[in-house]
Scaffold this active site. Sequence first.
Site, PDB file in Angstrom:
ATOM      1  N   GLY B 156       0.797  -1.218   0.000  1.00 26.19           N
ATOM      2  CA  GLY B 156       0.000   0.000   0.000  1.00 26.19           C
ATOM      3  C   GLY B 156       0.830   1.269   0.000  1.00 26.19           C
ATOM      4  O   GLY B 156       0.407   2.288  -0.543  1.00 26.19           O
ATOM      5  N   THR B 317      -5.614   2.480   9.616  1.00 24.99           N
ATOM      6  CA  THR B 317      -4.646   1.502  10.111  1.00 24.99           C
ATOM      7  C   THR B 317      -4.847   1.206  11.590  1.00 24.99           C
ATOM      8  O   THR B 317      -4.662   0.085  12.031  1.00 24.99           O
ATOM      9  CB  THR B 317      -3.225   2.068   9.928  1.00 24.99           C
ATOM     10  OG1 THR B 317      -3.138   2.581   8.603  1.00 24.99           O
ATOM     11  CG2 THR B 317      -2.181   1.010  10.130  1.00 24.99           C
ATOM     12  N   ASP B 414      -4.710  -3.634  -0.570  1.00 22.92           N
ATOM     13  CA  ASP B 414      -3.626  -4.567  -0.246  1.00 22.92           C
ATOM     14  C   ASP B 414      -4.104  -6.013  -0.150  1.00 22.92           C
ATOM     15  O   ASP B 414      -4.642  -6.418   0.888  1.00 22.92           O
ATOM     16  CB  ASP B 414      -3.004  -4.188   1.108  1.00 22.92           C
ATOM     17  CG  ASP B 414      -1.775  -3.315   0.953  1.00 22.92           C
ATOM     18  OD1 ASP B 414      -1.398  -3.019  -0.193  1.00 22.92           O
ATOM     19  OD2 ASP B 414      -1.184  -2.934   1.980  1.00 22.92           O
ATOM     20  N   PRO B 415      -3.885  -6.785  -1.184  1.00 32.26           N
ATOM     21  CA  PRO B 415      -4.205  -8.217  -1.066  1.00 32.26           C
ATOM     22  C   PRO B 415      -3.512  -8.882   0.119  1.00 32.26           C
ATOM     23  O   PRO B 415      -4.041  -9.833   0.684  1.00 32.26           O
ATOM     24  CB  PRO B 415      -3.704  -8.789  -2.401  1.00 32.26           C
ATOM     25  CG  PRO B 415      -3.781  -7.641  -3.353  1.00 32.26           C
ATOM     26  CD  PRO B 415      -3.451  -6.428  -2.536  1.00 32.26           C
ATOM     27  N   HIS B 416      -2.342  -8.357   0.527  1.00 34.98           N
ATOM     28  CA  HIS B 416      -1.674  -9.006   1.665  1.00 34.98           C
ATOM     29  C   HIS B 416      -2.238  -8.572   3.024  1.00 34.98           C
ATOM     30  O   HIS B 416      -1.676  -8.935   4.051  1.00 34.98           O
ATOM     31  CB  HIS B 416      -0.140  -8.871   1.597  1.00 34.98           C
ATOM     32  CG  HIS B 416       0.408  -7.481   1.698  1.00 34.98           C
ATOM     33  ND1 HIS B 416       1.573  -7.107   1.065  1.00 34.98           N
ATOM     34  CD2 HIS B 416      -0.011  -6.374   2.333  1.00 34.98           C
ATOM     35  CE1 HIS B 416       1.824  -5.848   1.330  1.00 34.98           C
ATOM     36  NE2 HIS B 416       0.883  -5.382   2.093  1.00 34.98           N
ATOM     37  N   TYR B 445      15.099  -1.850 -24.080  1.00 34.25           N
ATOM     38  CA  TYR B 445      15.421  -3.279 -23.963  1.00 34.25           C
ATOM     39  C   TYR B 445      14.296  -4.070 -23.324  1.00 34.25           C
ATOM     40  O   TYR B 445      14.244  -5.279 -23.421  1.00 34.25           O
ATOM     41  CB  TYR B 445      16.715  -3.464 -23.158  1.00 34.25           C
ATOM     42  CG  TYR B 445      16.528  -3.303 -21.678  1.00 34.25           C
ATOM     43  CD1 TYR B 445      16.402  -4.410 -20.845  1.00 34.25           C
ATOM     44  CD2 TYR B 445      16.442  -2.031 -21.106  1.00 34.25           C
ATOM     45  CE1 TYR B 445      16.201  -4.259 -19.490  1.00 34.25           C
ATOM     46  CE2 TYR B 445      16.245  -1.880 -19.745  1.00 34.25           C
ATOM     47  CZ  TYR B 445      16.128  -2.988 -18.946  1.00 34.25           C
ATOM     48  OH  TYR B 445      15.925  -2.849 -17.604  1.00 34.25           O
ATOM     49  N   SER B 467      11.521  -4.342 -11.585  1.00 38.08           N
ATOM     50  CA  SER B 467      11.371  -5.793 -11.543  1.00 38.08           C
ATOM     51  C   SER B 467      10.427  -6.182 -10.413  1.00 38.08           C
ATOM     52  O   SER B 467      10.486  -5.629  -9.323  1.00 38.08           O
ATOM     53  CB  SER B 467      12.732  -6.452 -11.304  1.00 38.08           C
ATOM     54  OG  SER B 467      13.550  -6.279 -12.417  1.00 38.08           O
TER      55      SER B 467
END
Lengths: 658, 658
Positions: B156, B317, B414-416, B445, B467
Site C-alpha cells: 500500500g 490503520t 492490499d491483497p496481503h 530493452y 522488476s
Amino acid sequence: MTKPEFGVNFEAYFLGPKGENYDFYEKLLKETLKDHIHWRKAFHADTSEDFITDADKRRADFRKSQEKIEDTLHRLTELLKKNQPFFSPRYIGHMNWETMAAPLIAYFSAALYNPNNVAKAGSTGTSDLEIEVGKDFLKLFGFDEIKGWGHICTGGTIANMEALWMARNMKVIPVVLKEMLKTFKIKDKLSTIPTKKLLKCFNPGEILDLKDLVLAKIKKAVQDDKKVENTFEHIDMQERGLIWEGKGIDIGVVFLPETKHYSLKKAMDLLGLGRQNACFVPVDKNYRMDMKKLREMIFEVSRKRPILAVVGVVGSTEESSVDEIDQIIEIRKELQEKKDMGFHIHIDAAYGGYVRSLFLDQNGNFMNKEQLAEQLKLFGIIGDKKERREVSWPHKEVFKAFAAMPEADTITVDPHKLGYILYPAGGIAMKDKRMRESIQTFAPYVFPRPQEGEPDALIGAYILEGSKPGAAAAAVWTAHRIMPLDITGYGKLIGETIDGAQALWYGLTHSSPFTFENNIKIRVYPVIKPDINIVNYAFNFEGNRGLEKMNRLTSFISDEILGYLPRNGKLILDRKFIVSTTDFTIEEYENSPLPFLQRIGFSKEEWNKIRTVKIIRSVIMSPYLTPDYVDVNYVQMFIDYLREEITRNSEQILKILS
Amino acid sequence: MTKPEFGVNFEAYFLGPKGENYDFYEKLLKETLKDHIHWRKAFHADTSEDFITDADKRRADFRKSQEKIEDTLHRLTELLKKNQPFFSPRYIGHMNWETMAAPLIAYFSAALYNPNNVAKAGSTGTSDLEIEVGKDFLKLFGFDEIKGWGHICTGGTIANMEALWMARNMKVIPVVLKEMLKTFKIKDKLSTIPTKKLLKCFNPGEILDLKDLVLAKIKKAVQDDKKVENTFEHIDMQERGLIWEGKGIDIGVVFLPETKHYSLKKAMDLLGLGRQNACFVPVDKNYRMDMKKLREMIFEVSRKRPILAVVGVVGSTEESSVDEIDQIIEIRKELQEKKDMGFHIHIDAAYGGYVRSLFLDQNGNFMNKEQLAEQLKLFGIIGDKKERREVSWPHKEVFKAFAAMPEADTITVDPHKLGYILYPAGGIAMKDKRMRESIQTFAPYVFPRPQEGEPDALIGAYILEGSKPGAAAAAVWTAHRIMPLDITGYGKLIGETIDGAQALWYGLTHSSPFTFENNIKIRVYPVIKPDINIVNYAFNFEGNRGLEKMNRLTSFISDEILGYLPRNGKLILDRKFIVSTTDFTIEEYENSPLPFLQRIGFSKEEWNKIRTVKIIRSVIMSPYLTPDYVDVNYVQMFIDYLREEITRNSEQILKILS
C-alpha cells in the site's frame, strides 16, 4: 570435464536444468512444511480447540471448495508453462537464469509464518536476518560494518530512488543548519557562508558531520534537545519540499551515464527534480561513462549550479559495462580542491554488485591484481585451456572500479539478479547510516522513535517501502549462508558466467561468415568485449552500408530464429536458443554507438539518418556455456544453429536485401 | 456450530490453526513441484546434455555442499519459530492472520519459473494474470473495466505514492497545454485562462479529456504527431520537476485525515511536495475524517491555493474507521459549482478494500441496504443469535462510503491484508487508465513504446517499481479465482471477522470491572465501536483522573500480559493472547482523542499536559473469535484471561497507583 575442487560445488545448489536435484530439494521442502505444522500444533497444544474437524471435512461444501482449489492450481500450473525456460543454458536473453533452490524453499518456509519486516513486532524471526544481510552487503562492498547500513528492498529501482532521495534531502541540510543558527541566535562561521555556496560545497559525509556538530552546539546553548530537533525537522526538506517560500531551491544536477538504468530517470521524475536536471554523460567505446567528458561537464556546470550527485553504473543493464568508479572519486577530489565543491556518489550495482565477490579472498579481503590473476588461473574459473581464448579478465579499468567501490556513498545491489535468488530481492548499502535519518518517518503503532526501541528493528522507518516480506530476507540470508560472498562461492559461480560470455564474444568475433549462393554473406558483429557477462551483437550483410537493412536483418534473426514468443506454430519450448533485444537510439545514447557502427562500415551520416541500431543482447547467467561442467559446447552449438537457421530462412532473409 | 451452507467453505482454504489441512496442501505442493520438473525435462528432451550426473553427485564437495544447504535450512526453520503465531485466533495484534494456503503454493509454483512481471518478455506466463487481477480490482471497486486500470505492487505504501505521483504530474497538464498552444501559435480559449486558475479548476478526468482534446487540435494543425508529443513530454512535470524556470509552481495542498497511514506523509516528502503542503483534517468521534471541518478547510484554502488531492481512508490503520467518501464527492461537486475548482480523490483502502466484497452480490452488483441486511441475516454472517448483540453492521455512513467508492480517481488496496495473501501483494486501481501516462518511462530493452507492442504487457513502463515477482501475480490471481470477491467468498470470511470484532467490542464494553482488595477496580474502555474489525481499548483504575497512570496501566497490561516479546522467562508461544499497541498523540491526532478521554473522566487540561494516550489495538482477522465455527468463545476466554492475569499481577499493578 574439469571441475575445480575448491569452494562450493554449485551444481548442488540448483534444481538442475533437468531437475537432477529434485529428490534432495523435495525432501527439504516437505521437511520445512512439516516442521512448521509441528510449530502450529505446539501452540497451546493442551487446549481443546478443534477448528476443522473430520466432520467438517466431510461436508459437501468443504469438498467442493477443495475441488475448486485443486482445479485452480492445476489451471495455474498449465498457464505457468507459458513462461521462459530460464533454467536452461539455451536461455541467453534477459537477466534471468534458474535461481538457487534453497532460497526458494527458505522463502516458502518463511512465508508459512508470513512475517512483515517493516518492523520487528511483525517479524520477530526475520528482522534479524535482514540486519545480517545488510551487514553482508557492507562486507561485500568494503563499507564499515558499524558505521554503514544496508537493507533489502523490492528491487534496484526502489534502491536507486531511495539513494537519490537521501542525496536530495541531505543536500539542503547545511542551509537548514544556517537557518537554525539564526533562529536560536547562535554565532558560528557557517552563518557567514552564502546559501548558494552551502548548497555546493559539501560531500555527504561532511554534511552529516556538520549536522551532528552544529546541532550539538545549538543543543548545548538552548538546553532543550527536543525543541532543537523539532525545529530542525520543521524546516528540513522532508517538511518543506523543493519549494521554499514560493521559490525553487536549486540543489543541482545529477550526472548519469547514457547507459543508466531507466529507473534513474524515473527517480528524477518521482522526486520532483525533473529529468531536465539530469545530465547524461556520453559513454566511451567500451560503453563506460566517458570520464574525460564527465570531468568537463562537471566543471562546466559547477560554475553556475551545485552538483547533487554522480551515478556510476557497475554492470550496465544492456552491456554489463563497469564505469570507472575510481575516476569519479578522483574527479570529486579535484573538484573539492579546486572549487571547494562536493557531491553524492551513488553506484548502481544492481547487476554487477555480486561480481565483487570474485575479487574477495576467502577471508573477505580485496585481492590485489596478482593474487586475483593467480586464483583465477589456479582454479580455472575464467579462460579455458581447450580454446585459444586467453585469460584477460578483468580489464584493468574494471579491476580499479571494483577496488574503489568502498569510497562511494550509496550502492544499489540486486540479489534477484546475480545473487541467483527469486524475486523480489533488491538491496541498498550506505557508507554512513546517519543518511537514513534524512528520509525517516515514524508511526507510533509500528515504529515509535528509536529512543523507545531498538533502532535496528525499525527498518521500515528509514526506507521507501512499507510492509515487506520477511520471506525475502529469509531467502537472501539463506543464499548468503550457503554461498559465500567471495571467490569460493558467488565468485566461482559468476566467474563461470563471465567465462561463458567471453567465450561467446570470442566465438562470435571469430566465426566465419554465413554464406548464401551468389556469394552473399552475413556476418555477426559483437559490439564490445564485455566487462562482465552480457554480449551484444548485430548481424549485417557483408558490404551493406544501409543501417535500416542491418536493423531489419538483426530483427528478423532475433524475432524469427531466437525470439521469446511462439512463432510459425513453434512453441516457446521448441526454441533452441532464446535471446533478448534492444535498440541503441540516438535519444538514449547520442553518438556512443558510432564507433561500433563505423568499425563495421557505416557512416556518421547513415547513423544520423536512421538514429537507431537493433542489437541482440545475451545475458550469460548460466555457468554451463563453456564445456567445463557439461560435455556440450553451447557457444559452438549456438553458432551452428544460427548458420543452419539462416540458411533455412534464406529466402526471407534475402528479401531484406532487395 | 452454525456453519452457513452457502458460498465457499473457508475452512478448506487455510492450513488450519492446527495444520488440519496439511495432507491436502502437501499433496498439491508436491504436485506443483513435480509438474515443474516435468516441464524442465521436456525442454529439448531429445538432446544428450547431462548437467549433473550421478558421478557428480558422488563427489565429496557435492555432498559437502548439500550438507551445508541442509544445515542452513534447518537453522533457518529454527530461527523462524521466533515469529508470531499469526495463524491462531489468540493472535489479535497487527494486521496479520494466517494466509490462504493455495496462494502460497501458487507463489512457490510460479517462483520455480521466476517470471518478472515488469514486462511480458520476462513473464510470458504471468503478465496476463496480473492484468486479470487488475480487472478484479476494477470490478471490486465498481470502476469501468475498459476505461480503468489496475496492477499489483509491493504494498500500500507504493500504491499511495504512485497515486499522489500521478495526481502531482497531472495537475500541471493544463498549464503545459497552454504553453504548447503558445509555442505552436494556435488559438484556443484555454490560452485566455490565467495559469493560476488552470492549476485550480480541473478534476483529473477533465484534465485527461482536455489533454486529448488540445493535443488532437494541435496535432491537426501541426501535422506532425511525433513533434507534438515530444514537445509535450519536453515541458511536462516529468521533465521539469517542481521548479519551473527557477520558480516554484504551486500545485496546491493535499488533505489527509489524522488517521492517515504514515506512508502518505512519506509520499509528501518523497514527491518533493513537502509535508507542510499536507493539511491534516481532524477526525470525528468515530475516528472518521470530520467532513464539516474538511469542507471548511478546503473552502478556506481554496481562496488562495489549488487543492491537489483529498485522501479518504477506508479502513484506517489504527481503528479500521471508514471515511465518508460520499461526502468527499459532495464537497468536490460543491467546490466545482461554487468556486470552479477541482481536485484528485484518492482512497487509501489498503486495509478496507476487500471489505467491499461484502456489499457485492453473487453477480458482482452492489446491493442496496435492504438486500445487504437480508443477506447478512439470512446467512448468519454478522450478529450471533446466542448473544444479545444486535445485527447493527454496517453503520449507514459506512454503507454510503463503500457505495461511493466508484466515484474516486484512484484506490489503494492490499491483497496481503484482508486478501489473506502472503507478502508482497499490494495493489492500485485507477478510474481512468490515461492517468498512467503521466508517470510513464520507457526503456528500449524491456518496454519499447506501446505502438510497437501491446501496451498492457508493458506494466513496468507505467508503475513506480521495476522488476517484480510474477509469483505475486500468480498468488493473487489464485486467491481471486478460488475466493469470489463478493458476499459468497471474501465477504463471508471478512464478515466473520467483523462479527468477531463487534463481539469483542461488546464483550469489553459490558465486562464487569476487575476488582482488587480495598475495592480498587480496573475497567477496560473501548475507544469506539469499530467500522470494520479493529478494536481499540485502554485500561484505567476506576476514579483515576491522571492520564499518565492510565497509560502506565495499559502499558503494563499490554507489555507484560499481552505482549509479543518473550518476558519473564515466558516464550512467545506461551502467550495466551497477543495484541499490538499504539499511542494516540496530540502531534498526530490533535484533540481527536479528547471525546473518548472525557467520556471516561479525563479533563482537557490533563490531555494537554500528557499529550498521549496508550491504546491496545486488536486487529481481528481471524473468523474464529465467535463460537460460530469452533466450540470456544475466545472473547470470553480473553476477558477471563485478563481477569486472571490482572489478579496474578496485582502487586505490580497496584504500584502504578501509588
